[in-house]
Write a protein that holds these residues in place. Structure first.
Motif, PDB file in Angstrom:
ATOM      1  N   GLN A  53      22.740  10.242 -11.657  1.00  0.00           N
ATOM      2  CA  GLN A  53      22.821   8.885 -12.200  1.00  0.00           C
ATOM      3  C   GLN A  53      21.431   8.341 -12.551  1.00  0.00           C
ATOM      4  O   GLN A  53      21.135   7.179 -12.368  1.00  0.00           O
ATOM      5  CB  GLN A  53      23.528   7.958 -11.220  1.00  0.00           C
ATOM      6  CG  GLN A  53      24.948   8.387 -10.905  1.00  0.00           C
ATOM      7  CD  GLN A  53      25.601   7.486  -9.876  1.00  0.00           C
ATOM      8  OE1 GLN A  53      25.079   6.464  -9.477  1.00  0.00           O
ATOM      9  NE2 GLN A  53      26.783   7.891  -9.431  1.00  0.00           N
ATOM     10  N   GLY A  54      20.550   9.233 -13.019  1.00  0.00           N
ATOM     11  CA  GLY A  54      19.210   8.828 -13.422  1.00  0.00           C
ATOM     12  C   GLY A  54      18.233   8.650 -12.276  1.00  0.00           C
ATOM     13  O   GLY A  54      17.091   8.280 -12.491  1.00  0.00           O
ATOM     14  N   ILE A  55      18.645   8.905 -11.062  1.00  0.00           N
ATOM     15  CA  ILE A  55      17.749   8.794  -9.904  1.00  0.00           C
ATOM     16  C   ILE A  55      17.315  10.205  -9.526  1.00  0.00           C
ATOM     17  O   ILE A  55      18.149  11.064  -9.247  1.00  0.00           O
ATOM     18  CB  ILE A  55      18.449   8.104  -8.717  1.00  0.00           C
ATOM     19  CG1 ILE A  55      18.850   6.685  -9.124  1.00  0.00           C
ATOM     20  CG2 ILE A  55      17.551   8.095  -7.487  1.00  0.00           C
ATOM     21  CD1 ILE A  55      19.726   5.982  -8.122  1.00  0.00           C
ATOM     22  N   ASN A  56      15.998  10.445  -9.538  1.00  0.00           N
ATOM     23  CA  ASN A  56      15.517  11.802  -9.264  1.00  0.00           C
ATOM     24  C   ASN A  56      14.416  11.842  -8.214  1.00  0.00           C
ATOM     25  O   ASN A  56      13.664  12.798  -8.138  1.00  0.00           O
ATOM     26  CB  ASN A  56      15.037  12.461 -10.554  1.00  0.00           C
ATOM     27  CG  ASN A  56      13.949  11.672 -11.234  1.00  0.00           C
ATOM     28  OD1 ASN A  56      13.412  10.728 -10.678  1.00  0.00           O
ATOM     29  ND2 ASN A  56      13.641  12.051 -12.445  1.00  0.00           N
ATOM     30  N   ALA A  57      14.327  10.803  -7.381  1.00  0.00           N
ATOM     31  CA  ALA A  57      13.355  10.776  -6.287  1.00  0.00           C
ATOM     32  C   ALA A  57      13.990  10.103  -5.081  1.00  0.00           C
ATOM     33  O   ALA A  57      14.920   9.305  -5.208  1.00  0.00           O
ATOM     34  CB  ALA A  57      12.093  10.034  -6.700  1.00  0.00           C
ATOM     35  N   CYS A  58      13.487  10.450  -3.918  1.00  0.00           N
ATOM     36  CA  CYS A  58      13.952   9.828  -2.684  1.00  0.00           C
ATOM     37  C   CYS A  58      12.741   9.610  -1.776  1.00  0.00           C
ATOM     38  O   CYS A  58      11.646  10.069  -2.084  1.00  0.00           O
ATOM     39  CB  CYS A  58      15.014  10.680  -1.999  1.00  0.00           C
ATOM     40  SG  CYS A  58      14.471  12.330  -1.534  1.00  0.00           S
ATOM     41  N   THR A 100       9.507  11.845  -3.026  1.00  0.00           N
ATOM     42  CA  THR A 100       9.627  13.271  -3.298  1.00  0.00           C
ATOM     43  C   THR A 100      10.815  13.526  -4.230  1.00  0.00           C
ATOM     44  O   THR A 100      11.787  12.763  -4.224  1.00  0.00           O
ATOM     45  CB  THR A 100       9.741  14.048  -1.962  1.00  0.00           C
ATOM     46  OG1 THR A 100       9.605  15.430  -2.197  1.00  0.00           O
ATOM     47  CG2 THR A 100      11.026  13.748  -1.243  1.00  0.00           C
ATOM     48  N   PRO A 101      10.755  14.596  -5.041  1.00  0.00           N
ATOM     49  CA  PRO A 101      11.856  14.885  -5.971  1.00  0.00           C
ATOM     50  C   PRO A 101      13.150  15.276  -5.260  1.00  0.00           C
ATOM     51  O   PRO A 101      13.138  15.879  -4.197  1.00  0.00           O
ATOM     52  CB  PRO A 101      11.338  16.062  -6.781  1.00  0.00           C
ATOM     53  CG  PRO A 101       9.872  16.082  -6.587  1.00  0.00           C
ATOM     54  CD  PRO A 101       9.630  15.499  -5.234  1.00  0.00           C
ATOM     55  N   ARG A 102      14.252  14.943  -5.891  1.00  0.00           N
ATOM     56  CA  ARG A 102      15.595  15.312  -5.430  1.00  0.00           C
ATOM     57  C   ARG A 102      16.428  15.650  -6.654  1.00  0.00           C
ATOM     58  O   ARG A 102      15.970  15.489  -7.778  1.00  0.00           O
ATOM     59  CB  ARG A 102      16.225  14.159  -4.657  1.00  0.00           C
ATOM     60  CG  ARG A 102      16.302  12.881  -5.518  1.00  0.00           C
ATOM     61  CD  ARG A 102      17.301  11.886  -5.075  1.00  0.00           C
ATOM     62  NE  ARG A 102      18.635  12.284  -5.494  1.00  0.00           N
ATOM     63  CZ  ARG A 102      19.705  11.552  -5.338  1.00  0.00           C
ATOM     64  NH1 ARG A 102      19.639  10.373  -4.789  1.00  0.00           N
ATOM     65  NH2 ARG A 102      20.881  11.972  -5.718  1.00  0.00           N
ATOM     66  N   ASN A 103      17.678  16.086  -6.430  1.00  0.00           N
ATOM     67  CA  ASN A 103      18.564  16.338  -7.568  1.00  0.00           C
ATOM     68  C   ASN A 103      18.713  15.066  -8.395  1.00  0.00           C
ATOM     69  O   ASN A 103      18.769  13.973  -7.866  1.00  0.00           O
ATOM     70  CB  ASN A 103      19.939  16.816  -7.084  1.00  0.00           C
ATOM     71  CG  ASN A 103      20.600  15.822  -6.146  1.00  0.00           C
ATOM     72  OD1 ASN A 103      20.115  15.608  -5.038  1.00  0.00           O
ATOM     73  ND2 ASN A 103      21.697  15.215  -6.580  1.00  0.00           N
ATOM     74  N   ASN A 104      18.746  15.220  -9.699  1.00  0.00           N
ATOM     75  CA  ASN A 104      18.892  14.077 -10.599  1.00  0.00           C
ATOM     76  C   ASN A 104      20.368  13.690 -10.646  1.00  0.00           C
ATOM     77  O   ASN A 104      21.206  14.455 -11.084  1.00  0.00           O
ATOM     78  CB  ASN A 104      18.379  14.430 -11.989  1.00  0.00           C
ATOM     79  CG  ASN A 104      18.320  13.229 -12.902  1.00  0.00           C
ATOM     80  OD1 ASN A 104      18.681  12.120 -12.526  1.00  0.00           O
ATOM     81  ND2 ASN A 104      17.870  13.449 -14.116  1.00  0.00           N
TER      82      ASN A 104
END
Length: 150
Positions: free
Chosen positions: A111-116, A105-109
């Protein structure tokens, strides 16, 4: 010499027949409810302390059954401040899977990571995975969660 049809006109005619048949099948199709789709009502998740619903996006879940397969759907979004993997909510009473249910699911972006990872365990705890002190999760959106319910 007689004029022969070009390939484009032959292909167009060949494609028109199956398209007309498909349109006829769609017009005669039964409504979704009669076709074996059953959707339960949306029910609010019980949020953990420090986790809040975003305005106008209360986190909710429901079960939907399509062709004898039951799926968990979620919607809404939370605001949080997670520096580690954490429980963020509890499923509504009566909704506990027989095995772990997981989805991305999407999360705050950050360090280039935008899913959890969104996960529901057999006790009905909803957890979010992927946060750490250097890359905290500050919000998560549940709208993309649709996974098989076991």
């Amino acid at each position: 010499m007689p004029k022969t049809p070009n390939r484009r006109s032959i292909l167009g005619a060949a494609l028109a027949v199956p398209a007309a048949a498909a349109a006829g099948n769609l017009i005669a199709a039964t409504p979704a409810a009669a076709a074996g789709i059953v959707a339960d009502a949306w029910t609010d998740l019980v949020l953990e302390p420090g986790v809040t619903a975003q305005a106008g996006a209360t986190p909710q879940v429901r079960l939907i059954t399509i062709a004898d397969t039951t799926f968990l759907q979620a919607r809404g979004a939370i605001t949080c401040n997670l520096a580690a993997d954490a429980k963020v909510a509890t499923m509504p009473a009566g909704l506990k899977p027989t095995w772990y249910v997981r989805a991305a699911t999407p999360r705050n972006n950050s360090q280039g990571i935008n899913a959890c990872r969104f996960e529901v365990n057999t006790a009905g705890s909803v957890s979010v995975y992927g946060a750490n002190a250097g890359n905290p999760i500050t919000w998560v959106q549940f709208d993309s969660v649709q996974t098989i319910w076991r």
